[in-house]
Design a protein around this motif. Structure first.
Motif, PDB file in Angstrom:
ATOM      1  N   ARG A  84       0.833  -1.206   0.000  1.00  0.00           N
ATOM      2  CA  ARG A  84       0.000   0.000   0.000  1.00  0.00           C
ATOM      3  C   ARG A  84       0.870   1.260   0.000  1.00  0.00           C
ATOM      4  O   ARG A  84       0.566   2.238  -0.694  1.00  0.00           O
ATOM      5  CB  ARG A  84      -0.937  -0.009   1.223  1.00  0.00           C
ATOM      6  N   LEU A  85       1.962   1.245   0.744  1.00  0.00           N
ATOM      7  CA  LEU A  85       2.868   2.394   0.772  1.00  0.00           C
ATOM      8  C   LEU A  85       3.434   2.666  -0.620  1.00  0.00           C
ATOM      9  O   LEU A  85       3.503   3.817  -1.052  1.00  0.00           O
ATOM     10  CB  LEU A  85       3.996   2.170   1.776  1.00  0.00           C
ATOM     11  N   HIS A  86       3.822   1.614  -1.328  1.00  0.00           N
ATOM     12  CA  HIS A  86       4.350   1.799  -2.681  1.00  0.00           C
ATOM     13  C   HIS A  86       3.280   2.354  -3.622  1.00  0.00           C
ATOM     14  O   HIS A  86       3.578   3.189  -4.483  1.00  0.00           O
ATOM     15  CB  HIS A  86       4.935   0.492  -3.215  1.00  0.00           C
ATOM     16  N   ALA A  90       3.482   6.034  -5.396  1.00  0.00           N
ATOM     17  CA  ALA A  90       3.313   6.175  -6.842  1.00  0.00           C
ATOM     18  C   ALA A  90       2.306   7.275  -7.186  1.00  0.00           C
ATOM     19  O   ALA A  90       2.346   7.831  -8.281  1.00  0.00           O
ATOM     20  CB  ALA A  90       2.880   4.849  -7.449  1.00  0.00           C
ATOM     21  N   MET A  91       1.406   7.599  -6.243  1.00  0.00           N
ATOM     22  CA  MET A  91       0.414   8.655  -6.468  1.00  0.00           C
ATOM     23  C   MET A  91       1.040  10.049  -6.386  1.00  0.00           C
ATOM     24  O   MET A  91       0.507  11.003  -6.941  1.00  0.00           O
ATOM     25  CB  MET A  91      -0.726   8.557  -5.448  1.00  0.00           C
ATOM     26  N   LEU A  92       2.160  10.164  -5.672  1.00  0.00           N
ATOM     27  CA  LEU A  92       2.833  11.460  -5.551  1.00  0.00           C
ATOM     28  C   LEU A  92       3.479  11.826  -6.879  1.00  0.00           C
ATOM     29  O   LEU A  92       3.780  10.953  -7.688  1.00  0.00           O
ATOM     30  CB  LEU A  92       3.913  11.393  -4.467  1.00  0.00           C
ATOM     31  N   ASP A  93       3.725  13.120  -7.048  1.00  0.00           N
ATOM     32  CA  ASP A  93       4.473  13.475  -8.250  1.00  0.00           C
ATOM     33  C   ASP A  93       5.915  12.992  -8.068  1.00  0.00           C
ATOM     34  O   ASP A  93       6.370  12.727  -6.951  1.00  0.00           O
ATOM     35  CB  ASP A  93       4.371  14.966  -8.576  1.00  0.00           C
ATOM     36  N   GLU A  94       6.612  12.840  -9.157  1.00  0.00           N
ATOM     37  CA  GLU A  94       7.926  12.201  -9.140  1.00  0.00           C
ATOM     38  C   GLU A  94       8.925  12.921  -8.230  1.00  0.00           C
ATOM     39  O   GLU A  94       9.681  12.288  -7.502  1.00  0.00           O
ATOM     40  CB  GLU A  94       8.480  12.120 -10.561  1.00  0.00           C
ATOM     41  N   GLU A  95       8.915  14.248  -8.246  1.00  0.00           N
ATOM     42  CA  GLU A  95       9.875  15.004  -7.444  1.00  0.00           C
ATOM     43  C   GLU A  95       9.625  14.798  -5.945  1.00  0.00           C
ATOM     44  O   GLU A  95      10.567  14.593  -5.175  1.00  0.00           O
ATOM     45  CB  GLU A  95       9.807  16.495  -7.788  1.00  0.00           C
ATOM     46  N   HIS A 132       7.545  17.291   5.989  1.00  0.00           N
ATOM     47  CA  HIS A 132       6.329  17.173   6.812  1.00  0.00           C
ATOM     48  C   HIS A 132       5.068  17.260   5.953  1.00  0.00           C
ATOM     49  O   HIS A 132       4.086  16.568   6.210  1.00  0.00           O
ATOM     50  CB  HIS A 132       6.317  18.239   7.910  1.00  0.00           C
ATOM     51  N   LYS A 133       5.103  18.099   4.925  1.00  0.00           N
ATOM     52  CA  LYS A 133       3.956  18.228   4.025  1.00  0.00           C
ATOM     53  C   LYS A 133       3.708  16.909   3.279  1.00  0.00           C
ATOM     54  O   LYS A 133       2.586  16.420   3.180  1.00  0.00           O
ATOM     55  CB  LYS A 133       4.205  19.358   3.028  1.00  0.00           C
ATOM     56  N   ILE A 134       4.786  16.307   2.789  1.00  0.00           N
ATOM     57  CA  ILE A 134       4.659  15.053   2.037  1.00  0.00           C
ATOM     58  C   ILE A 134       4.211  13.924   2.963  1.00  0.00           C
ATOM     59  O   ILE A 134       3.338  13.122   2.608  1.00  0.00           O
ATOM     60  CB  ILE A 134       5.988  14.694   1.333  1.00  0.00           C
ATOM     61  N   GLU A 140      -2.730  10.924   4.756  1.00  0.00           N
ATOM     62  CA  GLU A 140      -4.103  11.058   4.246  1.00  0.00           C
ATOM     63  C   GLU A 140      -4.417   9.948   3.232  1.00  0.00           C
ATOM     64  O   GLU A 140      -5.494   9.370   3.265  1.00  0.00           O
ATOM     65  CB  GLU A 140      -4.278  12.421   3.568  1.00  0.00           C
ATOM     66  N   LEU A 141      -3.484   9.693   2.330  1.00  0.00           N
ATOM     67  CA  LEU A 141      -3.710   8.697   1.294  1.00  0.00           C
ATOM     68  C   LEU A 141      -3.611   7.268   1.819  1.00  0.00           C
ATOM     69  O   LEU A 141      -4.249   6.365   1.299  1.00  0.00           O
ATOM     70  CB  LEU A 141      -2.695   8.902   0.165  1.00  0.00           C
ATOM     71  N   PHE A 142      -2.826   7.078   2.813  1.00  0.00           N
ATOM     72  CA  PHE A 142      -2.579   5.740   3.353  1.00  0.00           C
ATOM     73  C   PHE A 142      -3.749   5.332   4.202  1.00  0.00           C
ATOM     74  O   PHE A 142      -4.209   4.280   4.278  1.00  0.00           O
ATOM     75  CB  PHE A 142      -1.275   5.747   4.161  1.00  0.00           C
TER      76      PHE A 142
END
Length: 142
Positions: A84-86, A90-95, A132-134, A140-142
């Motif tokens: 699930r973490l992976h 993958a949902m985050l932008d690449e940077e 901290h933002k990421i 939230e997504l997890f």
């Protein structure tokens, strides 16, 4: 002293060489049983030979020994959480994904944050804020 098996062997007309081989085999079995008994007394453990792990019909691997310290449920849950973490990474932008991976991979190294700041052109405070933002977004997504 002549043992019963030696008398039986002589009655069966076995040679001294055959009797010696049988004697050595019995001696080895006696020693193995002695070592098992000592381990049982001293450590409270049971020693299993490969013969003991055979089933009644000679099938190998029929005896399963459970590891009392292994928690299969915990291992499965951990693997599911990693999957699930992976997915979430993958949902985050690449940077952002690269930033957070580099941040946690470098954690514990002496000057990892400085190198990260230089690489991304951020101040130390900006790097911590971004991390901290990421992490908040991942929660939230997890």
């Amino acid at each position: 002293m002549i043992y019963k098996y030696e008398r039986i062997c002589r009655n069966e007309n076995l040679t001294e060489e055959h009797i010696k081989k049988i004697d050595n085999g019995l001696h080895a079995l006696t020693q193995a049983k002695y070592r098992e008994e000592q381990a049982r007394k001293k450590y409270g453990v049971e020693i299993l030979s490969s013969d003991a792990m055979m089933g009644p019909n000679g099938e190998v691997g029929s005896l399963e020994v459970a590891d009392p310290d292994m928690d299969v449920e915990e291992i499965v849950m951990h693997k599911l959480q990693l999957e699930r973490l992976h997915e979430v990474l993958a949902m985050l932008d690449e940077e952002d994904s690269c930033f957070i991976m580099e941040y946690f991979e470098g954690k514990g190294e002496g000057k990892f944050l400085y190198a990260l700041c230089v690489h991304y052109g951020l101040s130390k405070k900006q790097a911590n804020t971004r991390m901290h933002k990421i992490v908040g977004l991942l929660r939230e997504l997890f």
